[in-house]
Motif scaffolding. Structure first.
Motif, mmCIF file in Angstrom:
data_model
loop_
_atom_site.group_PDB
_atom_site.id
_atom_site.type_symbol
_atom_site.label_atom_id
_atom_site.label_comp_id
_atom_site.label_asym_id
_atom_site.label_seq_id
_atom_site.Cartn_x
_atom_site.Cartn_y
_atom_site.Cartn_z
ATOM 1 N N ASP A 220 0.836 -1.202 0.000
ATOM 2 C CA ASP A 220 0.000 0.000 0.000
ATOM 3 C C ASP A 220 0.871 1.251 0.000
ATOM 4 N N GLU A 221 0.894 1.940 -1.128
ATOM 5 C CA GLU A 221 1.618 3.205 -1.303
ATOM 6 C C GLU A 221 3.087 3.111 -0.859
ATOM 7 N N PRO A 222 3.858 2.191 -1.426
ATOM 8 C CA PRO A 222 5.256 2.053 -0.989
ATOM 9 C C PRO A 222 6.122 3.270 -1.279
ATOM 10 N N SER A 223 5.701 4.138 -2.216
ATOM 11 C CA SER A 223 6.538 5.295 -2.559
ATOM 12 C C SER A 223 6.180 6.541 -1.759
ATOM 13 N N MET A 224 5.147 6.467 -0.925
ATOM 14 C CA MET A 224 4.660 7.667 -0.239
ATOM 15 C C MET A 224 5.737 8.306 0.643
ATOM 16 N N GLY A 225 5.969 9.589 0.414
ATOM 17 C CA GLY A 225 6.892 10.354 1.247
ATOM 18 C C GLY A 225 8.366 10.101 0.974
ATOM 19 N N LEU A 226 8.678 9.352 -0.078
ATOM 20 C CA LEU A 226 10.078 9.032 -0.347
ATOM 21 C C LEU A 226 10.670 9.961 -1.408
ATOM 22 N N ALA A 227 11.971 10.185 -1.316
ATOM 23 C CA ALA A 227 12.688 10.957 -2.333
ATOM 24 C C ALA A 227 12.698 10.174 -3.647
ATOM 25 N N PRO A 228 12.760 10.872 -4.787
ATOM 26 C CA PRO A 228 12.719 10.194 -6.097
ATOM 27 C C PRO A 228 13.715 9.048 -6.245
ATOM 28 N N LEU A 229 14.924 9.213 -5.713
ATOM 29 C CA LEU A 229 15.939 8.164 -5.814
ATOM 30 C C LEU A 229 15.488 6.901 -5.085
ATOM 31 N N PHE A 230 14.896 7.072 -3.908
ATOM 32 C CA PHE A 230 14.408 5.941 -3.134
ATOM 33 C C PHE A 230 13.207 5.284 -3.809
ATOM 34 N N ILE A 231 12.373 6.102 -4.471
ATOM 35 C CA ILE A 231 11.184 5.557 -5.146
ATOM 36 C C ILE A 231 11.609 4.559 -6.205
ATOM 37 N N ARG A 232 12.587 4.933 -7.020
ATOM 38 C CA ARG A 232 13.078 4.026 -8.065
ATOM 39 C C ARG A 232 13.654 2.752 -7.452
ATOM 40 N N GLU A 233 14.367 2.913 -6.350
ATOM 41 C CA GLU A 233 14.976 1.751 -5.694
ATOM 42 C C GLU A 233 13.900 0.817 -5.147
ATOM 43 N N ILE A 234 12.860 1.387 -4.523
ATOM 44 C CA ILE A 234 11.781 0.565 -3.958
ATOM 45 C C ILE A 234 11.067 -0.210 -5.061
ATOM 46 N N PHE A 235 10.790 0.437 -6.182
ATOM 47 C CA PHE A 235 10.086 -0.264 -7.259
ATOM 48 C C PHE A 235 10.969 -1.310 -7.926
ATOM 49 N N SER A 236 12.266 -1.057 -7.972
ATOM 50 C CA SER A 236 13.189 -2.072 -8.470
ATOM 51 C C SER A 236 13.171 -3.301 -7.553
ATOM 52 N N ILE A 237 13.088 -3.063 -6.250
ATOM 53 C CA ILE A 237 13.013 -4.168 -5.283
ATOM 54 C C ILE A 237 11.701 -4.930 -5.450
ATOM 55 N N VAL A 238 10.609 -4.219 -5.709
ATOM 56 C CA VAL A 238 9.316 -4.885 -5.937
ATOM 57 C C VAL A 238 9.424 -5.835 -7.128
ATOM 58 N N GLU A 239 10.055 -5.384 -8.198
ATOM 59 C CA GLU A 239 10.253 -6.247 -9.369
ATOM 60 C C GLU A 239 11.098 -7.467 -9.021
ATOM 61 N N ASP A 240 12.133 -7.252 -8.229
ATOM 62 C CA ASP A 240 13.014 -8.343 -7.819
ATOM 63 C C ASP A 240 12.251 -9.370 -6.982
ATOM 64 N N ILE A 241 11.437 -8.892 -6.060
ATOM 65 C CA ILE A 241 10.614 -9.779 -5.225
ATOM 66 C C ILE A 241 9.694 -10.620 -6.109
ATOM 67 N N ASN A 242 9.097 -9.977 -7.086
ATOM 68 C CA ASN A 242 8.205 -10.674 -8.006
ATOM 69 C C ASN A 242 8.964 -11.700 -8.855
ATOM 70 N N ASN A 243 10.140 -11.311 -9.335
ATOM 71 C CA ASN A 243 10.943 -12.233 -10.144
ATOM 72 C C ASN A 243 11.385 -13.459 -9.364
ATOM 73 N N ASN A 244 11.410 -13.338 -8.034
ATOM 74 C CA ASN A 244 11.789 -14.459 -7.183
ATOM 75 C C ASN A 244 10.588 -15.274 -6.712
ATOM 76 N N GLY A 245 9.422 -15.047 -7.339
ATOM 77 C CA GLY A 245 8.303 -15.954 -7.124
ATOM 78 C C GLY A 245 7.140 -15.455 -6.297
ATOM 79 N N THR A 246 7.171 -14.194 -5.847
ATOM 80 C CA THR A 246 6.064 -13.667 -5.043
ATOM 81 C C THR A 246 5.151 -12.813 -5.917
ATOM 82 N N THR A 247 3.875 -13.130 -5.899
ATOM 83 C CA THR A 247 2.871 -12.342 -6.616
ATOM 84 C C THR A 247 2.624 -11.045 -5.840
ATOM 85 N N VAL A 248 2.398 -9.938 -6.554
ATOM 86 C CA VAL A 248 2.278 -8.628 -5.905
ATOM 87 C C VAL A 248 1.004 -7.913 -6.352
ATOM 88 N N LEU A 249 0.253 -7.415 -5.366
ATOM 89 C CA LEU A 249 -0.847 -6.492 -5.624
ATOM 90 C C LEU A 249 -0.431 -5.148 -5.042
#
Length: 234
Positions: A159-188
């Motif tokens: 739920d809103e993982p990018s809220m209140g984060l600096a742009p650099l951190f936002i990109r990093e968080i979404f990259s981690i979300v992709e990595d989590i998904n690539n390792n077998g976890t479904t994401v909503l």
């Protein structure tokens, strides 16, 4: 994997979610996007058992979960990273992560998953004995995600993982979300930052005032005039 049919949720006389239907297939990243007050957080809280639906059904891996306790929902394989992160202040990074394993008994498995979290989020290992409340916003988001992953979810609700984060951190968080998904976890994923959310999503649903108004493949929604005008400033 997850099917939501004709879901409605009320807060008193206010209908926050109205007749919403959508699904998440195993292995996908699916986004719910929309403005503040559209009903996104209410939907996630209902999926994780924090709200009770007025109408409709929720099934996960073929089993009905609406009306089930949050504890049972976690046990069934769904973990929720709430808006605002909600780390436990007064507890260390390690203790926060251990809270994610409260339903597990396999000590060796827990240790391996903790090590995986530290591999994915090295900064947390550096802060392992630090009070979670003293971490930066981005570090707290990593901790909240790590805590959820220790519960071994098959479906991760973000739920809103990018809220209140600096742009650099936002990109990093979404990259981690992709990595989590690539390792077998479904994401909503629930997110106001529609552009970045749809860029990493297989599919997306657009919410307005508690109902779904359009849906489609992530890339196609990015190109949609309706979505461009409403959410991307186009």
């Amino acid at each position: 994997m997850l099917k939501v049919n004709n879901l409605s949720v009320h807060y008193g006389v206010i209908e926050a979610v109205r007749d919403v239907s959508f699904e998440v297939n195993e292995g996908e990243i699916v986004s719910l996007i929309g403005a503040n007050g559209a009903g996104k957080t209410t939907i996630l809280q209902t999926l994780s058992g924090l709200n009770k639906p007025t109408n409709g059904s929720i099934t996960f891996k073929g089993k009905k979960i609406h009306g089930t306790t949050p504890k049972k929902i976690v046990k069934n394989g769904i973990s929720h990273v709430p808006e605002g992160r909600h780390v436990f202040s007064g507890m260390t990074v390690k203790e926060n992560l251990e809270m994610g394993s409260f339903l597990r008994k396999d000590k060796e498995g827990i240790k391996k998953d903790m090590d995986r979290v530290f591999d994915r989020f090295p900064v947390l290992k550096e802060r392992i004995n630090q009070d979670a409340a003293t971490l930066s916003g981005g570090e707290q988001q990593m901790l909240a995600m790590g805590r959820a992953l220790v519960s071994q979810p098959e479906l991760l609700l973000l739920d809103e993982p990018s809220m209140g984060l600096a742009p650099l951190f936002i990109r990093e968080i979404f990259s981690i979300v992709e990595d989590i998904n690539n390792n077998g976890t479904t994401v909503l994923l629930v997110e106001q930052n529609a552009k970045v959310a749809l860029e990493i999503s297989n599919r997306g649903y657009v919410l307005e005032t508690g109902k779904i108004v359009t849906s489609g493949i992530g890339e196609k929604l990015l190109e949609s005039d309706e979505v461009q005008k409403a959410y991307l400033g186009g």
